[in-house]
Design a protein around this motif. Sequence first.
Motif, PDB file in Angstrom:
ATOM      1  N   MET A   1       0.835  -1.186   0.000  1.00  0.00           N
ATOM      2  CA  MET A   1       0.000   0.000   0.000  1.00  0.00           C
ATOM      3  C   MET A   1       0.878   1.246   0.000  1.00  0.00           C
ATOM      4  O   MET A   1       1.941   1.270   0.616  1.00  0.00           O
ATOM      5  CB  MET A   1      -0.923  -0.016   1.233  1.00  0.00           C
ATOM      6  N   LYS A   2       0.430   2.295  -0.696  1.00  0.00           N
ATOM      7  CA  LYS A   2       1.158   3.566  -0.740  1.00  0.00           C
ATOM      8  C   LYS A   2       0.470   4.556   0.200  1.00  0.00           C
ATOM      9  O   LYS A   2      -0.708   4.877   0.019  1.00  0.00           O
ATOM     10  CB  LYS A   2       1.180   4.103  -2.168  1.00  0.00           C
ATOM     11  N   ILE A   3       1.211   5.022   1.189  1.00  0.00           N
ATOM     12  CA  ILE A   3       0.649   5.881   2.245  1.00  0.00           C
ATOM     13  C   ILE A   3       1.401   7.199   2.268  1.00  0.00           C
ATOM     14  O   ILE A   3       2.646   7.219   2.211  1.00  0.00           O
ATOM     15  CB  ILE A   3       0.761   5.194   3.623  1.00  0.00           C
ATOM     16  N   LEU A   4       0.662   8.297   2.359  1.00  0.00           N
ATOM     17  CA  LEU A   4       1.269   9.606   2.544  1.00  0.00           C
ATOM     18  C   LEU A   4       0.938  10.106   3.942  1.00  0.00           C
ATOM     19  O   LEU A   4      -0.227  10.313   4.282  1.00  0.00           O
ATOM     20  CB  LEU A   4       0.758  10.605   1.508  1.00  0.00           C
ATOM     21  N   THR A  35       4.912   1.398   1.163  1.00  0.00           N
ATOM     22  CA  THR A  35       5.615   2.602   0.741  1.00  0.00           C
ATOM     23  C   THR A  35       5.050   3.798   1.495  1.00  0.00           C
ATOM     24  O   THR A  35       3.850   4.088   1.405  1.00  0.00           O
ATOM     25  CB  THR A  35       5.457   2.828  -0.772  1.00  0.00           C
ATOM     26  N   VAL A  36       5.903   4.479   2.238  1.00  0.00           N
ATOM     27  CA  VAL A  36       5.475   5.614   3.058  1.00  0.00           C
ATOM     28  C   VAL A  36       6.238   6.858   2.640  1.00  0.00           C
ATOM     29  O   VAL A  36       7.479   6.858   2.607  1.00  0.00           O
ATOM     30  CB  VAL A  36       5.697   5.336   4.559  1.00  0.00           C
ATOM     31  N   ARG A  37       5.500   7.902   2.307  1.00  0.00           N
ATOM     32  CA  ARG A  37       6.080   9.206   2.043  1.00  0.00           C
ATOM     33  C   ARG A  37       5.566  10.194   3.086  1.00  0.00           C
ATOM     34  O   ARG A  37       4.557   9.925   3.757  1.00  0.00           O
ATOM     35  CB  ARG A  37       5.708   9.708   0.633  1.00  0.00           C
ATOM     36  N   HIS A  38       6.256  11.333   3.200  1.00  0.00           N
ATOM     37  CA  HIS A  38       5.883  12.338   4.195  1.00  0.00           C
ATOM     38  C   HIS A  38       5.660  13.687   3.521  1.00  0.00           C
ATOM     39  O   HIS A  38       6.449  14.104   2.661  1.00  0.00           O
ATOM     40  CB  HIS A  38       6.979  12.478   5.257  1.00  0.00           C
ATOM     41  N   PHE A  39       4.587  14.347   3.929  1.00  0.00           N
ATOM     42  CA  PHE A  39       4.340  15.739   3.566  1.00  0.00           C
ATOM     43  C   PHE A  39       4.257  16.497   4.882  1.00  0.00           C
ATOM     44  O   PHE A  39       3.302  16.303   5.639  1.00  0.00           O
ATOM     45  CB  PHE A  39       3.039  15.876   2.767  1.00  0.00           C
ATOM     46  N   PRO A  80      -0.852   8.355  -3.859  1.00  0.00           N
ATOM     47  CA  PRO A  80      -0.961   7.391  -2.743  1.00  0.00           C
ATOM     48  C   PRO A  80      -2.344   6.767  -2.694  1.00  0.00           C
ATOM     49  O   PRO A  80      -3.319   7.317  -3.223  1.00  0.00           O
ATOM     50  CB  PRO A  80      -0.705   8.281  -1.524  1.00  0.00           C
ATOM     51  N   ASP A  81      -2.428   5.612  -2.052  1.00  0.00           N
ATOM     52  CA  ASP A  81      -3.731   4.964  -1.854  1.00  0.00           C
ATOM     53  C   ASP A  81      -4.523   5.670  -0.763  1.00  0.00           C
ATOM     54  O   ASP A  81      -5.754   5.699  -0.806  1.00  0.00           O
ATOM     55  CB  ASP A  81      -3.531   3.493  -1.460  1.00  0.00           C
ATOM     56  N   VAL A  82      -3.810   6.228   0.218  1.00  0.00           N
ATOM     57  CA  VAL A  82      -4.486   6.852   1.355  1.00  0.00           C
ATOM     58  C   VAL A  82      -3.574   7.940   1.928  1.00  0.00           C
ATOM     59  O   VAL A  82      -2.342   7.827   1.873  1.00  0.00           O
ATOM     60  CB  VAL A  82      -4.829   5.805   2.440  1.00  0.00           C
TER      61      VAL A  82
END
Length: 404
Positions: A1-4, A35-39, A80-82
């Motif tokens: 899952m792609k998470i922001l 996969t985790v990204r940060h804003f 992202p997915d969520v």
Amino acid sequence: MKILMVHNRYRSTAPSGENRVVDQESEALTAAGHTVRHFERHSDDIEDWTTLKKATLPARVVWSRTSRQDLVRELFRHRPDVVHIHNTFPLLSPSVLYACRLAAVPVVITLHNYKLLCASGDFFRDGDVCHDCAGGNPVPGVLHRCYRGSALATATTVLNTRGHRRSWRDLVSAYVFISESQRRLMSGMDFDPERTFVKHNMVPYDGPVVGDLAAPRRQVSYVGRLDAAKGAPLLMQGWDAYRASAGDDALRLVIAGGGPMLDEVTAWAAERPSVELRGLMSKAEVFELIGESRAVVLPSAWEETFGLVVVEAMAVGVPPLASGHGSFPDLISDGVDGALFEPGDPASLGKLLLDVDADPERYAELGRQARSTYETHHQVDRNVEQLLEIYRFAVANPVTITRR
């Protein structure tokens, strides 16, 4: 899952449990293959702003066009997915919700405090619990200048929450409360109950437990911020009540932390050989201190939404002694894996400390049960799976926006 992960980081001068939660959840999700990204925005940056730019901060708290535009670009670039929002105050603002709507990405928000109903975020005023704004009317908070003692700052905070009340209710697919007591106290927001979840904060720990360490010393410890809400006055009064009845070979109190009451606590401790101040400590040092202690004291005067130190003590196999309100009764089974005392009552705390002093075997057993509670309810893998279930719900059940 792609998470922001979307988060406004708190000032580095005030160590934040929320910052830690964001980092720990990100690390655990990444370790699980996601996969985790940060804003993010950083409150520290405000110090470098010009005077003119600082004057615009109240408006930015209510609506940050820059944050919305930047997040829109991030969302369309990485899809992202969520989106998982933790804190939007003061630099992100609720405008990030509209960015997610534009990009059609479902939003999950973890509510770490009571900010959406209480200007100060803690339902605490003038040294006592206060629920004047819990029903959704923010006027008492403005009248009492509950945020930093400023009418302007409080009004700005209220505009950020009350002014976007519909947004918080209509643009979020899932709400994560960090304790059942917090969900009850925030019922005034009228969130869709089918979209609300309770998931405790993640507390990773893979170090030694008390059974693997030397026998605990004749001491109890306090770890946390030194202020009225965290119960520093009650800690001092309760300790004095205990020492007034204790024998010569009594327990010692070790205090780790800093905060606005540091000078007062330092002056108090200087007159009491039974008290030791160690200041701010690293996480490794905190766990070592806990492991040396017969119990950990949590005298919070406000109704904590979650108690990280409660679970940290349990992880090490040490029983927590906590005020019997807020999230603490959710986390601690009184007399099973810890002990609760009457909130705000120094005599009740003093009596409990006498019991800890008199019956070390009983509290050693409470510590063993505390470790069992940690293993059953607070392991990282279980916590990650709970979080993923909430993400899956949000993706499968995105909010339907009805424009009025």
